[in-house]
Write an enzyme that holds these catalytic residues in place. Structure first.
Site, PDB file in Angstrom:
ATOM      1  N   ASP A 186       3.799   0.030  -1.790  1.00 48.79           N
ATOM      2  CA  ASP A 186       4.906   0.094  -2.746  1.00 48.79           C
ATOM      3  C   ASP A 186       4.990   1.493  -3.376  1.00 48.79           C
ATOM      4  O   ASP A 186       3.961   2.045  -3.787  1.00 48.79           O
ATOM      5  CB  ASP A 186       4.637  -0.956  -3.839  1.00 48.79           C
ATOM      6  CG  ASP A 186       5.802  -1.163  -4.770  1.00 48.79           C
ATOM      7  OD1 ASP A 186       6.854  -1.597  -4.296  1.00 48.79           O
ATOM      8  OD2 ASP A 186       5.656  -0.891  -5.980  1.00 48.79           O
ATOM      9  N   GLU A 214     -11.943   2.102   9.766  1.00 50.30           N
ATOM     10  CA  GLU A 214     -13.284   1.501   9.840  1.00 50.30           C
ATOM     11  C   GLU A 214     -13.220   0.084  10.408  1.00 50.30           C
ATOM     12  O   GLU A 214     -14.233  -0.472  10.804  1.00 50.30           O
ATOM     13  CB  GLU A 214     -13.900   1.380   8.428  1.00 50.30           C
ATOM     14  CG  GLU A 214     -14.321   2.682   7.802  1.00 50.30           C
ATOM     15  CD  GLU A 214     -14.611   2.476   6.310  1.00 50.30           C
ATOM     16  OE1 GLU A 214     -14.828   1.323   5.860  1.00 50.30           O
ATOM     17  OE2 GLU A 214     -14.590   3.500   5.591  1.00 50.30           O
TER      18      GLU A 214
HETATM   19  C1  GLC Z   1       9.416  -1.138  -5.072  1.00 46.18           C
HETATM   20  C2  GLC Z   1       9.687  -2.598  -4.815  1.00 46.18           C
HETATM   21  C3  GLC Z   1      10.568  -3.094  -5.911  1.00 46.18           C
HETATM   22  C4  GLC Z   1       9.828  -2.935  -7.222  1.00 46.18           C
HETATM   23  C5  GLC Z   1       9.414  -1.486  -7.431  1.00 46.18           C
HETATM   24  C6  GLC Z   1       8.415  -1.354  -8.535  1.00 46.18           C
HETATM   25  O1  GLC Z   1      10.551  -0.383  -4.971  1.00 46.18           O
HETATM   26  O2  GLC Z   1      10.231  -2.772  -3.542  1.00 46.18           O
HETATM   27  O3  GLC Z   1      10.939  -4.428  -5.715  1.00 46.18           O
HETATM   28  O4  GLC Z   1      10.657  -3.333  -8.279  1.00 46.18           O
HETATM   29  O5  GLC Z   1       8.791  -0.967  -6.294  1.00 46.18           O
HETATM   30  O6  GLC Z   1       7.155  -1.831  -8.128  1.00 46.18           O
END
Ligand code: GLC
Length: 519
Positions: free
Chosen positions: A202, A256
């Protein structure tokens, strides 16, 4: 080049909205496990599951309070293990979501930080700074949250503020503090030991900020679809060179383990080259191609993205990804105009994605031809809605219909509406309704995925792309795809028809694509 992910079709499960086993109106891990045979039959190779860790759910799981436990809303660690084991039994790989840019404000680290003094080691895991102005009542810099409003929240009436590029309940970690990479190395190993096949990272471009946290100059770019920053000309909070050191460390950790473990970056960057930097040979394995999401329904726009993407990735030995929908953007059927036209174009764009070398990411419900739902204000839940009053991303997150003629359409037991209400009129779109209909979107996806495996599985990465009169033609191996993005019928490409996205007898109508066998 035999790593499984290089040409995998990956199906994104948005946990809250896929399948609810216990009738509380929210999807969960046992619900997903029970539906894995459906995904096997659909013909995908892997499933990416959005965050199911302990979380107060202010951003629906992207605010993690404990990275190594399952939120009771979604089940238990034993349920996670059972899901992974069942997926593997069915020949499906499992990618879990990792949220390293920020924790939840409920995370033990952030609670400790608030309880500790300014300048303490506890605060040093996050980005606390003194406010500006005589009484420190102005934020430390001019950064804006991706969800709207300032990216800083003041700690009570002290002179300290903390940075949050997203919601105020998602404080950003300080990745220059060695405790942070050490903690995430442990988190990676925890899930790798539990046999997951990979991670979706993310906000992968956000972990490091310019060290002095200077003001951003110029304006944020605005786009029609949700984007996670990174596109502005001056962006001291995104895509900093030091972030690549993190991914070199992660690459070594993944290596790993046996079984081609991988990671895919959510990195919103300004150029295809800066995006490709995330998949250099000693970094992550894939990065989402958001230019593909942003491209309008246009033969020249698609050709342009393909022609920029392929060489940029080839230069680093990387593999492209093709993404049309996810839980942050309007569904592609809606973006392309909605209704019968939007749905027809969506199928056609999907067939185009599935033609291209590399990997394709599908978002739950697109195989049913779902469009965004117009969620009424009282049911909206996206944190960006609360921060800005803009509708936000709830429209693509409505729980999917499995069966029956009224809500919850088999999403869960009982008769109650799920966490975001489903609309009337989804009966004809349910899995049950589509599975026996040869002309359905579901039947099209199944056929397309089976034919992709058969005809393109060994086709190699060479493609030739051309555009004539709004018709895009892509040749790869023995298959030619033609997609008509114009407004008049075009000639069919020569060859034996394999699959068309709509009626295509004697010509290729607008908003239609076809695969023919030319070899
Ligand atoms: C990313 C995710 C989104 C979330 C953001 C904050 O963009 O896809 O859904 O709100 O990160 O974590």
């Amino acid at each position: 080049m035999s790593e499984w992910w290089r040409q995998a079709v990956v199906y994104q499960v948005y946990v809250r909205s896929f399948a609810d086993s216990d009738g509380d109106g929210v999807g969960d891990l046992p619900g997903i496990t029970s539906r894995l045979p459906y995904l096997r039959d659909l013909g995908v190779d892997a499933v990416w599951i959005t965050p199911f860790y302990r979380s107060p759910q202010h951003d629906h799981g992207y605010d993690v309070a404990d990275y190594v436990d399952v939120d009771p809303l979604f089940g238990t660690l034993a349920d996670a293990d059972a899901l992974v084991a069942r997926a593997h039994e069915l020949g499906l790989r499992v990618i879990v979501d990792l949220v390293p840019n920020h924790t939840s404000s409920d995370h033990a680290w952030f609670r400790a930080a608030l309880a500790a003094e300014p300048g303490s080691p506890e605060r040093a895991r996050y980005l606390f700074r003194t406010g500006r102005g005589a009484d420190a009542s102005e934020p430390p810099n001019n950064w804006r949250s991706v969800f709207g409003g300032p990216a800083w929240t003041r700690v009570g009436d002290t002179d300290q503020w903390y940075l949050h590029l997203f919601d105020s309940t998602q404080p950003d970690l300080d990745w220059r503090n060695p405790e942070v990479p050490a903690m995430f190395a442990d988190v990676l190993r925890f899930w790798l030991d539990r046999e997951v096949d990979g991670f979706r990272v993310d906000v992968a471009h956000g972990l490091l900020k310019e060290e002095d946290l200077r003001d951003q100059t110029g304006q944020e770019v605005s786009s029609d679809t949700f984007d996670v920053g990174g596109l502005a000309e001056d962006a001291p909070m995104w895509d900093q060179p030091e972030v690549h050191d993190v991914y070199r460390q992660w690459h070594a950790i993944l290596a790993e383990y046996d079984g081609d473990r991988m990671a895919v970056a959510e990195a919103w960057t300004r150029t295809v080259e800066s995006n490709a930097a995330y998949v250099r040979p000693d970094e992550l394995h894939q990065a989402f191609n958001f230019d593909w999401v942003m491209a309008p329904w246009s033969a020249t726009a698609y050709a342009d993205v393909i022609e920029r993407t392929l060489p940029a990735l080839a230069a680093v030995g990387g593999t492209p990804t093709w993404v049309l929908s996810n839980h942050d953007v309007q569904r592609h059927a809606t973006r392309y105009g909605g209704g019968a036209v939007g749905r027809a174009r969506a199928r056609a764009a999907t067939l185009l994605s599935l033609t291209l070398p590399g990997s394709a990411y599908l978002y739950q419900g697109e195989e049913l031809g779902l469009e965004d739902v117009d969620v009424t204000p009282e049911h909206r839940q996206d944190p960006s809605w609360f921060r800005t009053g803009e509708p936000g991303r709830d429209g693509c997150r409505v729980p999917i219909p499995w069966a029956g003629d009224r809500a919850p359409y088999g999403f869960g037991p009982g008769a109650a509406q799920p966490w975001i209400p489903q609309p009337e009129g989804w009966a004809a779109l349910s899995v049950e309704a589509q599975q026996s209909d040869d002309g359905s979107t579901l039947a099209f996806y199944r056929r397309a995925l089976a034919l992709r495996r058969e005809w393109l599985g060994g086709a190699g990465d060479e493609v030739s792309v051309s555009v004539h009169d709004d018709v895009l033609t892509v040749r790869r191996g023995d298959v030619t795809l033609a997609v008509n993005c114009g407004s008049v019928a075009a000639a069919l490409p020569a060859g034996e028809p394999l699959l068309a996205t709509g009626p295509a007898d004697g010509g290729l109508p607008p908003d239609t694509a076809i695969w023919v066998r030319t070899g």
